[in-house]
Design an enzyme around this catalytic site. Sequence first.
Site, PDB file in Angstrom:
ATOM      1  N   GLU A 276       0.922  -1.333   0.040  1.00 18.98           N
ATOM      2  CA  GLU A 276       0.009   0.039  -0.063  1.00 18.98           C
ATOM      3  C   GLU A 276       0.850   1.219  -0.099  1.00 18.98           C
ATOM      4  O   GLU A 276       0.501   2.404  -0.591  1.00 18.98           O
ATOM      5  CB  GLU A 276      -1.004   0.068   0.918  1.00 18.98           C
ATOM      6  CG  GLU A 276      -2.092  -1.053   1.534  1.00 18.98           C
ATOM      7  CD  GLU A 276      -2.826  -1.178   0.077  1.00 18.98           C
ATOM      8  OE1 GLU A 276      -3.267   0.133  -0.503  1.00 18.98           O
ATOM      9  OE2 GLU A 276      -3.042  -2.363  -0.707  1.00 18.98           O
ATOM     10  N   TRP A 279       2.022   1.967  -3.288  1.00 18.88           N
ATOM     11  CA  TRP A 279       0.694   2.668  -4.275  1.00 18.88           C
ATOM     12  C   TRP A 279       0.492   4.034  -3.900  1.00 18.88           C
ATOM     13  O   TRP A 279       0.528   4.798  -5.053  1.00 18.88           O
ATOM     14  CB  TRP A 279      -0.628   1.981  -3.573  1.00 18.88           C
ATOM     15  CG  TRP A 279      -1.278   0.631  -4.550  1.00 18.88           C
ATOM     16  CD1 TRP A 279      -1.368  -0.481  -4.053  1.00 18.88           C
ATOM     17  CD2 TRP A 279      -1.769   1.069  -5.683  1.00 18.88           C
ATOM     18  NE1 TRP A 279      -2.001  -1.140  -5.092  1.00 18.88           N
ATOM     19  CE2 TRP A 279      -2.333  -0.465  -6.131  1.00 18.88           C
ATOM     20  CE3 TRP A 279      -2.073   1.717  -6.888  1.00 18.88           C
ATOM     21  CZ2 TRP A 279      -2.816  -0.777  -7.174  1.00 18.88           C
ATOM     22  CZ3 TRP A 279      -2.584   1.419  -7.990  1.00 18.88           C
ATOM     23  CH2 TRP A 279      -3.075   0.108  -8.090  1.00 18.88           C
ATOM     24  N   TRP A 308     -21.835  12.727 -18.471  1.00 20.10           N
ATOM     25  CA  TRP A 308     -22.314  12.624 -17.104  1.00 20.10           C
ATOM     26  C   TRP A 308     -23.917  13.221 -16.931  1.00 20.10           C
ATOM     27  O   TRP A 308     -24.355  14.080 -17.472  1.00 20.10           O
ATOM     28  CB  TRP A 308     -21.597  13.511 -16.240  1.00 20.10           C
ATOM     29  CG  TRP A 308     -20.029  12.800 -16.194  1.00 20.10           C
ATOM     30  CD1 TRP A 308     -18.925  13.747 -16.814  1.00 20.10           C
ATOM     31  CD2 TRP A 308     -19.294  11.782 -15.862  1.00 20.10           C
ATOM     32  NE1 TRP A 308     -17.833  12.981 -16.971  1.00 20.10           N
ATOM     33  CE2 TRP A 308     -17.898  11.777 -16.258  1.00 20.10           C
ATOM     34  CE3 TRP A 308     -19.985  10.803 -15.100  1.00 20.10           C
ATOM     35  CZ2 TRP A 308     -17.012  10.681 -15.939  1.00 20.10           C
ATOM     36  CZ3 TRP A 308     -18.828   9.555 -15.013  1.00 20.10           C
ATOM     37  CH2 TRP A 308     -17.548   9.648 -15.488  1.00 20.10           C
ATOM     38  N   ASN A 343     -10.380   2.236   3.547  1.00 22.51           N
ATOM     39  CA  ASN A 343     -10.133   2.129   1.795  1.00 22.51           C
ATOM     40  C   ASN A 343     -11.001   1.555   1.142  1.00 22.51           C
ATOM     41  O   ASN A 343     -11.531   1.806  -0.008  1.00 22.51           O
ATOM     42  CB  ASN A 343      -8.777   1.532   1.890  1.00 22.51           C
ATOM     43  CG  ASN A 343      -8.416   1.355   0.555  1.00 22.51           C
ATOM     44  OD1 ASN A 343      -8.349   2.333  -0.396  1.00 22.51           O
ATOM     45  ND2 ASN A 343      -8.069   0.132  -0.079  1.00 22.51           N
ATOM     46  N   TRP A 361     -16.549  12.034 -11.774  1.00 27.58           N
ATOM     47  CA  TRP A 361     -15.713  11.778 -10.735  1.00 27.58           C
ATOM     48  C   TRP A 361     -14.949  12.844  -9.784  1.00 27.58           C
ATOM     49  O   TRP A 361     -14.723  12.934  -8.550  1.00 27.58           O
ATOM     50  CB  TRP A 361     -14.469  10.736 -11.109  1.00 27.58           C
ATOM     51  CG  TRP A 361     -13.817  11.272 -12.318  1.00 27.58           C
ATOM     52  CD1 TRP A 361     -13.978  10.980 -13.731  1.00 27.58           C
ATOM     53  CD2 TRP A 361     -12.382  11.924 -12.181  1.00 27.58           C
ATOM     54  NE1 TRP A 361     -13.007  11.475 -14.482  1.00 27.58           N
ATOM     55  CE2 TRP A 361     -12.050  12.020 -13.455  1.00 27.58           C
ATOM     56  CE3 TRP A 361     -11.625  12.351 -11.223  1.00 27.58           C
ATOM     57  CZ2 TRP A 361     -10.800  12.943 -14.059  1.00 27.58           C
ATOM     58  CZ3 TRP A 361     -10.658  12.950 -11.595  1.00 27.58           C
ATOM     59  CH2 TRP A 361     -10.071  13.316 -12.720  1.00 27.58           C
ATOM     60  N   TRP A 384      -9.772   8.094  -7.098  1.00 25.27           N
ATOM     61  CA  TRP A 384     -10.923   8.245  -7.921  1.00 25.27           C
ATOM     62  C   TRP A 384     -10.798   8.130  -9.123  1.00 25.27           C
ATOM     63  O   TRP A 384     -11.753   7.375 -10.010  1.00 25.27           O
ATOM     64  CB  TRP A 384     -11.226   9.927  -7.699  1.00 25.27           C
ATOM     65  CG  TRP A 384     -11.798  10.276  -6.536  1.00 25.27           C
ATOM     66  CD1 TRP A 384     -11.636  10.418  -5.246  1.00 25.27           C
ATOM     67  CD2 TRP A 384     -13.505   9.855  -6.309  1.00 25.27           C
ATOM     68  NE1 TRP A 384     -12.629  10.629  -4.239  1.00 25.27           N
ATOM     69  CE2 TRP A 384     -13.753  10.350  -5.076  1.00 25.27           C
ATOM     70  CE3 TRP A 384     -14.305   9.588  -7.208  1.00 25.27           C
ATOM     71  CZ2 TRP A 384     -14.784  10.133  -4.373  1.00 25.27           C
ATOM     72  CZ3 TRP A 384     -15.857   9.453  -6.635  1.00 25.27           C
ATOM     73  CH2 TRP A 384     -16.052   9.949  -5.389  1.00 25.27           C
TER      74      TRP A 384
HETATM   75  P1  FAD Z   1      -3.341   1.498   5.701  1.00 22.28           P
HETATM   76  O1  FAD Z   1      -4.151   0.345   4.939  1.00 22.28           O
HETATM   77  O2  FAD Z   1      -2.782   1.176   6.918  1.00 22.28           O
HETATM   78  O3  FAD Z   1      -2.198   1.918   4.507  1.00 22.28           O
HETATM   79  C1  FAD Z   1      -0.763   2.647   5.006  1.00 22.28           C
HETATM   80  C2  FAD Z   1      -0.502   3.865   4.124  1.00 22.28           C
HETATM   81  O4  FAD Z   1      -0.300   3.498   2.874  1.00 22.28           O
HETATM   82  C3  FAD Z   1      -1.758   4.740   4.400  1.00 22.28           C
HETATM   83  O5  FAD Z   1      -1.855   5.637   5.562  1.00 22.28           O
HETATM   84  C4  FAD Z   1      -1.484   5.551   3.040  1.00 22.28           C
HETATM   85  O6  FAD Z   1      -0.585   6.574   3.085  1.00 22.28           O
HETATM   86  C5  FAD Z   1      -1.062   4.710   1.996  1.00 22.28           C
HETATM   87  N1  FAD Z   1      -1.926   3.980   1.140  1.00 22.28           N
HETATM   88  C6  FAD Z   1      -2.894   3.009   1.454  1.00 22.28           C
HETATM   89  N2  FAD Z   1      -3.650   2.513   0.458  1.00 22.28           N
HETATM   90  C7  FAD Z   1      -3.534   3.379  -0.654  1.00 22.28           C
HETATM   91  C8  FAD Z   1      -3.860   3.822  -1.887  1.00 22.28           C
HETATM   92  N3  FAD Z   1      -4.720   2.914  -2.423  1.00 22.28           N
HETATM   93  N4  FAD Z   1      -3.337   4.750  -2.550  1.00 22.28           N
HETATM   94  C9  FAD Z   1      -2.467   5.574  -1.996  1.00 22.28           C
HETATM   95  N5  FAD Z   1      -1.979   5.341  -0.861  1.00 22.28           N
HETATM   96  C10 FAD Z   1      -2.142   4.441  -0.190  1.00 22.28           C
HETATM   97  N6  FAD Z   1      -5.152   8.163   0.645  1.00 22.28           N
HETATM   98  C11 FAD Z   1      -4.593   9.208   1.208  1.00 22.28           C
HETATM   99  O7  FAD Z   1      -3.691   9.207   2.005  1.00 22.28           O
HETATM  100  N7  FAD Z   1      -5.252  10.407   0.938  1.00 22.28           N
HETATM  101  C12 FAD Z   1      -6.166  10.561   0.009  1.00 22.28           C
HETATM  102  O8  FAD Z   1      -6.562  11.559   0.101  1.00 22.28           O
HETATM  103  C13 FAD Z   1      -6.813   9.521  -0.395  1.00 22.28           C
HETATM  104  N8  FAD Z   1      -7.950   9.462  -1.277  1.00 22.28           N
HETATM  105  C14 FAD Z   1      -8.740   8.201  -1.530  1.00 22.28           C
HETATM  106  C15 FAD Z   1      -9.603   8.277  -2.519  1.00 22.28           C
HETATM  107  C16 FAD Z   1     -10.338   7.081  -3.108  1.00 22.28           C
HETATM  108  C17 FAD Z   1     -11.439   7.292  -3.877  1.00 22.28           C
HETATM  109  C18 FAD Z   1      -9.720   5.942  -2.945  1.00 22.28           C
HETATM  110  C19 FAD Z   1     -10.142   4.659  -3.356  1.00 22.28           C
HETATM  111  C20 FAD Z   1      -8.385   5.964  -1.995  1.00 22.28           C
HETATM  112  C21 FAD Z   1      -7.968   7.016  -1.461  1.00 22.28           C
HETATM  113  N9  FAD Z   1      -6.883   6.924  -0.583  1.00 22.28           N
HETATM  114  C22 FAD Z   1      -6.250   7.943  -0.150  1.00 22.28           C
HETATM  115  C23 FAD Z   1      -5.934   5.783  -0.357  1.00 22.28           C
HETATM  116  C24 FAD Z   1      -6.575   4.929   0.772  1.00 22.28           C
HETATM  117  O9  FAD Z   1      -7.977   4.681   0.995  1.00 22.28           O
HETATM  118  C25 FAD Z   1      -6.000   5.459   2.235  1.00 22.28           C
HETATM  119  O10 FAD Z   1      -4.531   5.724   2.220  1.00 22.28           O
HETATM  120  C26 FAD Z   1      -6.315   4.558   3.267  1.00 22.28           C
HETATM  121  O11 FAD Z   1      -7.726   4.260   3.542  1.00 22.28           O
HETATM  122  C27 FAD Z   1      -5.761   5.362   4.715  1.00 22.28           C
HETATM  123  O12 FAD Z   1      -5.967   4.225   5.852  1.00 22.28           O
HETATM  124  P2  FAD Z   1      -4.740   3.812   6.482  1.00 22.28           P
HETATM  125  O13 FAD Z   1      -3.943   4.609   6.884  1.00 22.28           O
HETATM  126  O14 FAD Z   1      -5.308   2.677   7.673  1.00 22.28           O
HETATM  127  O15 FAD Z   1      -4.202   2.927   5.607  1.00 22.28           O
END
Ligand code: FAD
Length: 472
Positions: A276, A279, A308, A343, A361, A384
């Site tokens: 993650e 990502w 849209w 997420n 979107w 998004w």
């Molecule tokens: P964990 O599961 O603990 O992951 C650890 C870290 O990895 C996160 O804190 C984050 O920094 C990074 N990460 C995890 N998943 C992703 C991912 N898919 N893409 C990029 N980085 C990721 N994340 C944001 O940090 N900021 C946003 O504005 C954001 N907007 C999102 C919008 C959409 C529509 C979607 C589908 C995802 C988005 N994410 C965003 C990614 C992800 O949902 C969040 O990072 C995650 O839910 C944060 O929770 P966590 O810290 O417990 O994640």
Amino acid sequence: PVHIIWFRHDLRVTDNKALFYACQDKQAQVHAIFTVTPEQWQAHDMALSRQALIHDALLELSQSLAKLNIPLTILLSDTYSNAASSVAEYCQQHHATALFFNYEYELNERHRDNRVIELLENKVTIYAYHDNVFIAPGNVVTQQGEMYKVFTPFKNAFLRLFFSQDNTSLSRPDIRTHQHPVESLSAPLFPIKKENKLDYLTTEKDALLRLKQFCYETVSHYAKWRDIPSIEGTSQLSPYLAVGLISVRQCFNRLYHTEPHFVENSTSGEFVWFNELIWREFYQHLIVANPYLCQYRAFQSWTENIKWDNNEDNFTAWTQGLTGYPIIDAAMRQLNQTGWMHNRLRMLTASFLVKDLLIDWRWGERYFMTKLLDGEFSANNGGWQWAASTGTDAVPYFRIFNPTTQGKKFDPEGEFIRQWLPELINVPARYIHTPHEWTMKTNSYIDYPLPIVDHAKARVNAIEAYEKAKNQ
Ligand code: FAD
């Protein structure tokens, strides 16, 4: 020498490259600055709660810096272009010999930094660092030297490079014995509005503690738990990575310390969590390679032809958690009330807005930004565009989440739903995803809307709209 360290989204004193290198010369006078730009923040839809988090984290930062004898000055401007001038002026007034900062990768931020570099040319030496990512953007590329368009090959190339470089975290700088003691700053540093009583951490110590606990207690279960929104199966570190209370290297090093062999097992919780972070890295590299992503444009240009529906009432129902689909509504209320959303639910709510309601979107991307404590342009835009099938590596447009079956899969007993939708508290688990079936059967009443769209019909509509756009 006078060294200025310009803090941005790196509000910590440990493992901060710009600060570390600004402090290398023991004789230098080190001053810290932070630019507050309310108008620009508003133009970027920055959530008020995120502004409050930055404010509170800055107060703590000023205390940590004061312990090192480094003064912190807040420079208030409205926009980035004025911020660039005020940084340049500050450097000149204080006879700076060098300015240190960590790169930010969004387009406006890069324009601002280029302006500062221009203004200070031949006067102040600039040192800029890639601190917010593991590897500098532009280095994880195909054999043709291009940025990857798909995640998995990016990840494979990333891993090869990552394990051949030094990833140790940098230490906190020593006390500046040549500088006078300074007072820390007191509130308010700038006007803030706290929308809700939000709960967030403000010190790097607490963020590191959360990381440590997550690595000891949860990460080994992450592969199983991360999709279940009713449990705390993810780190919830995103707001702190986004404002830089904690660094990605600290995350990796803690993970490595907990389980040094995690990379050997790609299905382990540790590896899946590290994935993650990759990502996150991917989306940051992507906006550098494709700056037009910062200008409201889709990665797949054919998707710009989609017609849209953009129904404002439906949009409002979605924002308020009143769509009649319990998993979607519970998720939106979690976002509105806490500034964070799980997420799996970000994926579902985004898909619902775009595919079921056929709303652009960009409306959803913007709404998320105005609410998220962790709002980070690259991850939000990437997420998004993934959900809308307009991005790189996106979900194919004809694969559309069914909000009811997804709800049943990831919140089978409705525990998460009941937490956020008190009006459904009495609905039995069997009907929690289709509560109106229960009210009809039992002749009872709930103050909860009927579904605003029929998913089966909406799905057909969406596929048609995408196909039309593709064939144009
Ligand atoms: P964990 O599961 O603990 O992951 C650890 C870290 O990895 C996160 O804190 C984050 O920094 C990074 N990460 C995890 N998943 C992703 C991912 N898919 N893409 C990029 N980085 C990721 N994340 C944001 O940090 N900021 C946003 O504005 C954001 N907007 C999102 C919008 C959409 C529509 C979607 C589908 C995802 C988005 N994410 C965003 C990614 C992800 O949902 C969040 O990072 C995650 O839910 C944060 O929770 P966590 O810290 O417990 O994640």
